[in-house]
Design a protein around this motif. Structure first.
Motif, PDB file in Angstrom:
ATOM      1  N   PRO A   1       0.881  -1.234  -0.108  1.00  0.00           N
ATOM      2  CA  PRO A   1      -0.140  -0.073   0.061  1.00  0.00           C
ATOM      3  C   PRO A   1       0.938   1.254  -0.055  1.00  0.00           C
ATOM      4  N   GLY A   2       0.311   2.202  -0.385  1.00  0.00           N
ATOM      5  CA  GLY A   2       1.040   3.653  -0.657  1.00  0.00           C
ATOM      6  C   GLY A   2       2.181   3.700  -1.900  1.00  0.00           C
ATOM      7  N   GLU A   3       2.565   4.987  -1.705  1.00  0.00           N
ATOM      8  CA  GLU A   3       3.500   5.258  -3.035  1.00  0.00           C
ATOM      9  C   GLU A   3       4.955   5.338  -2.675  1.00  0.00           C
ATOM     10  N   SER A   4       5.388   4.740  -1.503  1.00  0.00           N
ATOM     11  CA  SER A   4       6.895   4.981  -1.113  1.00  0.00           C
ATOM     12  C   SER A   4       7.847   3.475  -1.880  1.00  0.00           C
ATOM     13  N   VAL A   5       6.807   2.417  -2.188  1.00  0.00           N
ATOM     14  CA  VAL A   5       7.489   1.503  -2.742  1.00  0.00           C
ATOM     15  C   VAL A   5       7.142   1.037  -4.180  1.00  0.00           C
ATOM     16  N   ALA A   6       7.864   1.218  -5.124  1.00  0.00           N
ATOM     17  CA  ALA A   6       7.554   0.846  -6.548  1.00  0.00           C
ATOM     18  C   ALA A   6       6.570  -0.669  -6.526  1.00  0.00           C
ATOM     19  N   PRO A   7       5.720  -0.820  -7.375  1.00  0.00           N
ATOM     20  CA  PRO A   7       5.035  -2.036  -7.458  1.00  0.00           C
ATOM     21  C   PRO A   7       6.045  -3.165  -7.907  1.00  0.00           C
ATOM     22  N   GLY A   8       6.986  -2.913  -8.637  1.00  0.00           N
ATOM     23  CA  GLY A   8       7.804  -3.769  -9.179  1.00  0.00           C
ATOM     24  C   GLY A   8       8.565  -4.440  -8.054  1.00  0.00           C
ATOM     25  N   VAL A   9       9.109  -3.640  -7.052  1.00  0.00           N
ATOM     26  CA  VAL A   9       9.579  -4.137  -5.886  1.00  0.00           C
ATOM     27  C   VAL A   9       8.966  -5.095  -4.933  1.00  0.00           C
ATOM     28  N   VAL A  10       7.535  -4.773  -4.846  1.00  0.00           N
ATOM     29  CA  VAL A  10       6.795  -5.654  -4.102  1.00  0.00           C
ATOM     30  C   VAL A  10       6.421  -7.055  -4.848  1.00  0.00           C
ATOM     31  N   LEU A  11       6.623  -6.967  -6.373  1.00  0.00           N
ATOM     32  CA  LEU A  11       6.590  -8.091  -7.261  1.00  0.00           C
ATOM     33  C   LEU A  11       7.633  -8.930  -6.775  1.00  0.00           C
ATOM     34  N   LEU A  12       8.857  -8.413  -6.955  1.00  0.00           N
ATOM     35  CA  LEU A  12      10.167  -9.257  -6.437  1.00  0.00           C
ATOM     36  C   LEU A  12      10.209  -9.702  -5.243  1.00  0.00           C
ATOM     37  N   VAL A  13       9.715  -8.916  -4.184  1.00  0.00           N
ATOM     38  CA  VAL A  13       9.698  -9.602  -3.119  1.00  0.00           C
ATOM     39  C   VAL A  13       8.693 -10.698  -2.918  1.00  0.00           C
ATOM     40  N   GLY A  14       7.527 -10.702  -3.499  1.00  0.00           N
ATOM     41  CA  GLY A  14       6.739 -11.823  -3.746  1.00  0.00           C
ATOM     42  C   GLY A  14       7.293 -13.045  -4.516  1.00  0.00           C
ATOM     43  N   GLY A  15       8.038 -12.730  -5.484  1.00  0.00           N
ATOM     44  CA  GLY A  15       8.684 -13.723  -6.250  1.00  0.00           C
ATOM     45  C   GLY A  15       9.675 -14.231  -5.335  1.00  0.00           C
ATOM     46  N   ALA A  16      10.374 -13.783  -4.319  1.00  0.00           N
ATOM     47  CA  ALA A  16      11.379 -14.160  -3.453  1.00  0.00           C
ATOM     48  C   ALA A  16      10.626 -15.218  -2.599  1.00  0.00           C
ATOM     49  N   GLY A  17       9.467 -14.626  -2.189  1.00  0.00           N
ATOM     50  CA  GLY A  17       8.692 -15.618  -1.216  1.00  0.00           C
ATOM     51  C   GLY A  17       8.413 -16.997  -1.798  1.00  0.00           C
ATOM     52  N   VAL A  18       7.890 -16.919  -3.347  1.00  0.00           N
ATOM     53  CA  VAL A  18       7.716 -18.051  -4.055  1.00  0.00           C
ATOM     54  C   VAL A  18       8.948 -19.104  -4.082  1.00  0.00           C
ATOM     55  N   LEU A  19      10.110 -18.389  -4.298  1.00  0.00           N
ATOM     56  CA  LEU A  19      11.243 -18.986  -4.555  1.00  0.00           C
ATOM     57  C   LEU A  19      11.770 -19.816  -3.003  1.00  0.00           C
ATOM     58  N   ILE A  20      11.629 -19.000  -2.062  1.00  0.00           N
ATOM     59  CA  ILE A  20      11.839 -19.618  -0.617  1.00  0.00           C
ATOM     60  C   ILE A  20      11.016 -20.811  -0.541  1.00  0.00           C
ATOM     61  N   ALA A  21       9.728 -20.808  -0.760  1.00  0.00           N
ATOM     62  CA  ALA A  21       8.596 -21.840  -0.541  1.00  0.00           C
ATOM     63  C   ALA A  21       9.023 -23.144  -1.443  1.00  0.00           C
ATOM     64  N   GLY A  22       9.703 -22.805  -2.797  1.00  0.00           N
ATOM     65  CA  GLY A  22       9.972 -23.858  -3.348  1.00  0.00           C
ATOM     66  C   GLY A  22      11.371 -24.627  -2.774  1.00  0.00           C
ATOM     67  N   VAL A  23      12.112 -23.766  -1.999  1.00  0.00           N
ATOM     68  CA  VAL A  23      13.303 -24.301  -1.154  1.00  0.00           C
ATOM     69  C   VAL A  23      12.880 -25.164  -0.039  1.00  0.00           C
ATOM     70  N   ALA A  24      11.641 -24.810   0.602  1.00  0.00           N
ATOM     71  CA  ALA A  24      10.927 -25.642   1.722  1.00  0.00           C
ATOM     72  C   ALA A  24      10.265 -26.917   1.193  1.00  0.00           C
ATOM     73  N   LEU A  25       9.885 -26.956  -0.252  1.00  0.00           N
ATOM     74  CA  LEU A  25       9.380 -28.077  -0.706  1.00  0.00           C
ATOM     75  C   LEU A  25      10.556 -28.985  -1.290  1.00  0.00           C
ATOM     76  N   VAL A  26      11.676 -28.747  -1.616  1.00  0.00           N
ATOM     77  CA  VAL A  26      12.899 -29.461  -1.755  1.00  0.00           C
ATOM     78  C   VAL A  26      13.082 -29.984  -0.509  1.00  0.00           C
ATOM     79  N   VAL A  27      13.224 -29.406   0.427  1.00  0.00           N
ATOM     80  CA  VAL A  27      13.776 -29.833   1.894  1.00  0.00           C
ATOM     81  C   VAL A  27      12.669 -31.003   2.167  1.00  0.00           C
ATOM     82  N   VAL A  28      11.336 -30.729   1.972  1.00  0.00           N
ATOM     83  CA  VAL A  28      10.242 -31.803   2.081  1.00  0.00           C
ATOM     84  C   VAL A  28      10.823 -33.096   1.218  1.00  0.00           C
ATOM     85  N   VAL A  29      10.989 -32.905  -0.003  1.00  0.00           N
ATOM     86  CA  VAL A  29      11.533 -34.019  -0.547  1.00  0.00           C
ATOM     87  C   VAL A  29      12.775 -34.826  -0.256  1.00  0.00           C
ATOM     88  N   LEU A  30      13.617 -34.080   0.301  1.00  0.00           N
ATOM     89  CA  LEU A  30      14.679 -34.768   0.923  1.00  0.00           C
ATOM     90  C   LEU A  30      14.447 -35.430   2.193  1.00  0.00           C
TER      91      LEU A  30
END
Length: 166
Positions: free
Chosen positions: A112-141
């Motif tokens: 929310p707000g104008e202080s952070v560009a939407p692209g930055v929020v999208l990058l943070v969300g993408g990082a969250g997805v990648l981190i969740a992927g690492v958790a899934l790799v650990v589940v497979v291990l």
């Protein structure tokens, strides 16, 4: 796993733990000060949540490193293929999943707000997805560890039967 590999990983973990403590003790207070100085109302609104998320994120990394250290100790002792290893693997999975949720939370705080560009929020969300992927790799291990523990138990049972026959 070779002794040199275990030693190298322990050095990396020790450096990572020392670095994370430095970030907690020095860098986060500097970030807090930077977020406090002459910032607009949008930054003031997210200051505390961002600092809490950063500190909790560092904590998830530290928990993961300590558990990996414990697993390395089990590898060195030859006891990693036991049910005791599951506790550490489960904690690692939980810590990584928590880090993923923290990344999504950071994105939600910054969106929310104008202080952070939407692209930055999208990058943070993408990082969250990648981190969740690492958790899934650990589940497979973890599943592979469970299979290895079961095979080890079966091999011991067969060896005991063979010893009785001989």
């Amino acid at each position: 796993m070779g002794k040199l590999t275990v030693l190298a990983l322990r050095i990396v973990l020790a450096m990572g733990l020392a670095g994370s403590v430095f970030v907690q003790a020095v860098m986060v207070p500097l970030l807090a000060r930077d977020l406090n100085e002459d910032m607009g109302p949008d930054i003031a609104r997210v200051r505390i949540p961002v600092l809490v998320i950063v500190l909790l994120g560092i904590l998830t990394v530290q928990v993961t490193m300590v558990c990996v250290w414990r697993l390395l100790t089990m590898v060195r002792r030859g006891t990693v293929f036991s049910h005791a290893a599951f506790r550490y693997v489960d904690v690692v999975t939980g810590a990584i999943a928590a880090a993923s949720l923290l990344a999504f939370g950071l994105g939600a705080v910054l969106a929310p707000g104008e202080s952070v560009a939407p692209g930055v929020v999208l990058l943070v969300g993408g990082a969250g997805v990648l981190i969740a992927g690492v958790a899934l790799v650990v589940v497979v291990l973890r599943i592979l560890l469970a299979q290895a523990v079961a095979r080890d138990a079966e091999a011991k049972h067969l060896q005991d039967e063979l010893d009785e026959v001989i």
